[in-house]
Write an enzyme that holds these catalytic residues in place. Structure first.
Site, PDB file in Angstrom:
ATOM      1  N   SER A  74     -11.053   0.383   2.691  1.00  0.00           N
ATOM      2  CA  SER A  74     -10.304   0.148   3.934  1.00  0.00           C
ATOM      3  C   SER A  74      -9.847   1.492   4.468  1.00  0.00           C
ATOM      4  CB  SER A  74      -9.053  -0.694   3.674  1.00  0.00           C
ATOM      5  OG  SER A  74      -9.395  -1.969   3.218  1.00  0.00           O
ATOM      6  N   ARG A 127       0.813  -1.227   0.000  1.00  0.00           N
ATOM      7  CA  ARG A 127       0.000   0.000   0.000  1.00  0.00           C
ATOM      8  C   ARG A 127       0.848   1.280   0.000  1.00  0.00           C
ATOM      9  NH1 ARG A 127      -3.466  -3.106  -1.072  1.00  0.00           N
ATOM     10  NH2 ARG A 127      -5.634  -3.047  -0.404  1.00  0.00           N
ATOM     11  N   GLU A 149      -5.292   4.672   5.783  1.00  0.00           N
ATOM     12  CA  GLU A 149      -4.956   4.353   4.402  1.00  0.00           C
ATOM     13  C   GLU A 149      -5.217   5.503   3.415  1.00  0.00           C
ATOM     14  OE1 GLU A 149      -6.931   2.517   1.364  1.00  0.00           O
ATOM     15  OE2 GLU A 149      -5.822   0.650   1.480  1.00  0.00           O
TER      16      GLU A 149
HETATM   17  N1  EPU Z   1     -10.574  -9.693   9.756  1.00  0.00           N
HETATM   18  C1  EPU Z   1     -11.278  -9.824  10.927  1.00  0.00           C
HETATM   19  N2  EPU Z   1     -12.351  -9.028  11.150  1.00  0.00           N
HETATM   20  C2  EPU Z   1     -12.785  -8.135  10.236  1.00  0.00           C
HETATM   21  C3  EPU Z   1     -12.066  -7.990   9.018  1.00  0.00           C
HETATM   22  C4  EPU Z   1     -10.974  -8.778   8.804  1.00  0.00           C
HETATM   23  O1  EPU Z   1     -10.940 -10.612  11.785  1.00  0.00           O
HETATM   24  O2  EPU Z   1     -13.769  -7.448  10.499  1.00  0.00           O
HETATM   25  C5  EPU Z   1      -9.384 -10.545   9.527  1.00  0.00           C
HETATM   26  C6  EPU Z   1      -9.677 -11.970   9.165  1.00  0.00           C
HETATM   27  O3  EPU Z   1      -8.745 -12.757   9.846  1.00  0.00           O
HETATM   28  C7  EPU Z   1      -9.389 -12.033   7.676  1.00  0.00           C
HETATM   29  C8  EPU Z   1      -8.281 -11.030   7.564  1.00  0.00           C
HETATM   30  O4  EPU Z   1      -8.618 -10.000   8.495  1.00  0.00           O
HETATM   31  O5  EPU Z   1      -8.987 -13.305   7.288  1.00  0.00           O
HETATM   32  C9  EPU Z   1      -8.134 -10.428   6.199  1.00  0.00           C
HETATM   33  O6  EPU Z   1      -9.365  -9.852   5.810  1.00  0.00           O
HETATM   34  P1  EPU Z   1      -9.708  -9.608   4.280  1.00  0.00           P
HETATM   35  O7  EPU Z   1      -9.249 -10.720   3.450  1.00  0.00           O
HETATM   36  O8  EPU Z   1     -11.138  -9.198   4.201  1.00  0.00           O
HETATM   37  O9  EPU Z   1      -8.813  -8.390   3.852  1.00  0.00           O
HETATM   38  P2  EPU Z   1      -8.264  -7.131   4.637  1.00  0.00           P
HETATM   39  O10 EPU Z   1      -6.869  -7.408   5.054  1.00  0.00           O
HETATM   40  O11 EPU Z   1      -9.240  -6.675   5.637  1.00  0.00           O
HETATM   41  C10 EPU Z   1      -7.258  -6.161   2.410  1.00  0.00           C
HETATM   42  C11 EPU Z   1      -7.264  -4.848   1.665  1.00  0.00           C
HETATM   43  C12 EPU Z   1      -8.572  -4.651   0.908  1.00  0.00           C
HETATM   44  C13 EPU Z   1      -8.777  -5.847  -0.017  1.00  0.00           C
HETATM   45  C14 EPU Z   1      -8.779  -7.140   0.825  1.00  0.00           C
HETATM   46  C15 EPU Z   1      -8.914  -8.386  -0.002  1.00  0.00           C
HETATM   47  C16 EPU Z   1      -5.832  -3.385   2.945  1.00  0.00           C
HETATM   48  C17 EPU Z   1      -5.751  -2.178   3.797  1.00  0.00           C
HETATM   49  N3  EPU Z   1      -7.046  -3.761   2.570  1.00  0.00           N
HETATM   50  O12 EPU Z   1      -8.241  -6.061   3.427  1.00  0.00           O
HETATM   51  O13 EPU Z   1      -8.432  -3.481   0.129  1.00  0.00           O
HETATM   52  O14 EPU Z   1      -9.978  -5.736  -0.741  1.00  0.00           O
HETATM   53  O15 EPU Z   1      -7.517  -7.222   1.536  1.00  0.00           O
HETATM   54  O16 EPU Z   1      -7.702  -8.680  -0.608  1.00  0.00           O
HETATM   55  O17 EPU Z   1      -4.799  -3.969   2.606  1.00  0.00           O
HETATM   56  C18 EPU Z   1      -8.747  -1.104   0.252  1.00  0.00           C
HETATM   57  O18 EPU Z   1      -7.526  -0.979   0.272  1.00  0.00           O
HETATM   58  O19 EPU Z   1      -9.508  -0.083   0.279  1.00  0.00           O
HETATM   59  C19 EPU Z   1      -9.339  -2.434   0.243  1.00  0.00           C
HETATM   60  C20 EPU Z   1     -10.643  -2.612   0.329  1.00  0.00           C
END
Ligand code: EPU
Length: 339
Positions: free
Chosen positions: A239, A165, A335
């Site tokens: 995010s 990012r 972010e």
């Molecule tokens: N999780 C939780 N609770 C929550 C949300 C997430 O426990 O409410 C944990 C879970 O363990 C899950 C892990 O977080 O397995 C990862 O969650 P997820 O795969 O939904 O992705 P994220 O890390 O929350 C990132 C990006 C998103 C992107 C998703 C999918 C960042 C800041 N965000 O989110 O990007 O869509 O991965 O790849 O890296 C954005 O940047 O605006 C964005 C939406």
């Protein structure tokens, strides 16, 4: 081109917060961009660029300068061989339309980045990524207008300083370059498993065993529908926080107290911890703070339910940040960029 004055930024940003831009204009070509920048620079007027406005936050005092909305079009195949196709895309193209077009051409490389709001030219700035792909993986080069030298430059992938990012465009060279096009190399081969955790789980559940760019795109769109609010319906900036990156010693220190804390080792030996998980552990998921709702579907997303000011947003952000710092000794970062 028309330059408008005193334009409410909240009408152009998906978070729907922010005061007025002193000046605002749209540019549709490189030439228009160069002309408008030179004019503003000669008058010492600061410049801020927005694409789709989905990753930018404005303050209540607005922006005392010129906001340029990039509308430069283009989708041009510039070379092709047996295994790949290279495409140059205008910075103003809607990103998801670009993904759809590439998927329709049966090309892979950006299909997992389906459904992301915003423009193509914004993707390198924060090295946009989702479901196991990030723009740094497919970007060959980009063209940008350099405000310092008043000329167009071509930068190769290795010159962009990509990491999680992040890129030079939001760190060491913030405000210097305005991206006008990106050139990406897409593969003619099918996407290959194993996929990103949550994507793979979903594919397994639905017993999907054939992986075309189209199938991956549709699966990602399905997953996103439940996890990420449509900014056209619920104001947000996707995010709101980056995932946390901690050193190995800190990860080792946290593990005994939180054995179920998800941690992913990165190439540089540090560990990525999902901030969504951390927020959930504080008990704030689903709660409303100063009109900002911590999404009940994804704690990383702040939805503007009834906040009208940057101050309200900032208070909610700070409350979350402090809770996480106190509980885990981890300093999380916002972010979206701030004007
Ligand atoms: N999780 C939780 N609770 C929550 C949300 C997430 O426990 O409410 C944990 C879970 O363990 C899950 C892990 O977080 O397995 C990862 O969650 P997820 O795969 O939904 O992705 P994220 O890390 O929350 C990132 C990006 C998103 C992107 C998703 C999918 C960042 C800041 N965000 O989110 O990007 O869509 O991965 O790849 O890296 C954005 O940047 O605006 C964005 C939406």
């Amino acid at each position: 081109m028309d330059i408008h004055t005193n334009i409410p930024l909240k009408n152009y940003l998906t978070m729907k917060i922010g005061g007025n831009a002193r000046f605002m204009t749209e540019v549709h070509s490189r030439e228009e961009l160069a002309a408008v920048c030179e004019n503003a620079k000669s008058k010492n007027i600061p410049i801020f660029i927005i694409g789709g406005g989905s990753n930018v936050i404005a303050r209540d005092e607005g922006y005392e300068g010129l906001v340029i909305r990039i509308r430069i079009p283009g989708f041009e195949i510039i070379s092709e061989d047996d295994s790949s196709t290279t495409i140059r895309i205008g910075a103003g193209e809607n990103w998801d339309s670009v993904v759809k077009r590439s998927v329709d051409m049966k090309l892979s490389g950006i299909e997992a980045m389906s459904g992301i709001p915003g423009t193509a030219g914004a993707t390198p700035i924060q090295n946009v990524g989702a479901y196991g792909q990030e723009i740094a993986d497919t970007l060959q080069s980009l063209e940008a207008y350099d405000l310092e030298t008043k000329s167009f430059v071509t930068m190769q992938n290795s010159e962009c300083g990509f990491s999680y990012r992040d890129s030079i465009f939001r760190s060491s060279s913030a405000g210097r370059y305005i991206i006008t096009s990106i050139t990406i190399v897409l593969s003619k081969y099918m996407p290959k498993p194993p996929f990103y955790d949550s994507l793979q789980r979903y594919l397994d559940e639905k017993q999907i065993k054939i992986f075309t760019p189209d199938i991956i795109r549709n699966t990602v769109l399905e997953i996103r529908k439940d996890k990420l609010p449509d900014p056209a319906v619920q104001p947000s900036a996707g995010s709101f926080f980056k995932n946390a990156i901690v050193d190995k010693w800190q990860a080792e220190q946290l593990k005994p107290s939180y054995p179920d804390m998800p941690m992913f080792e990165m190439a540089d030996g540090r560990f990525k911890i999902p901030t969504g998980w951390l927020i959930e552990k504080t008990g704030l998921k689903g709660q409303l703070i100063n009109g900002m709702r911590i999404s009940p579907n994804n704690a990383l997303v702040l939805i503007n339910e009834s906040a009208h000011s940057y101050d309200e947003l900032a208070k909610a952000r700070d409350e979350i940040t402090i809770k996480i710092r106190d509980m885990f000794r981890i300093q999380i970062e916002q972010e979206p960029l701030e004007m």
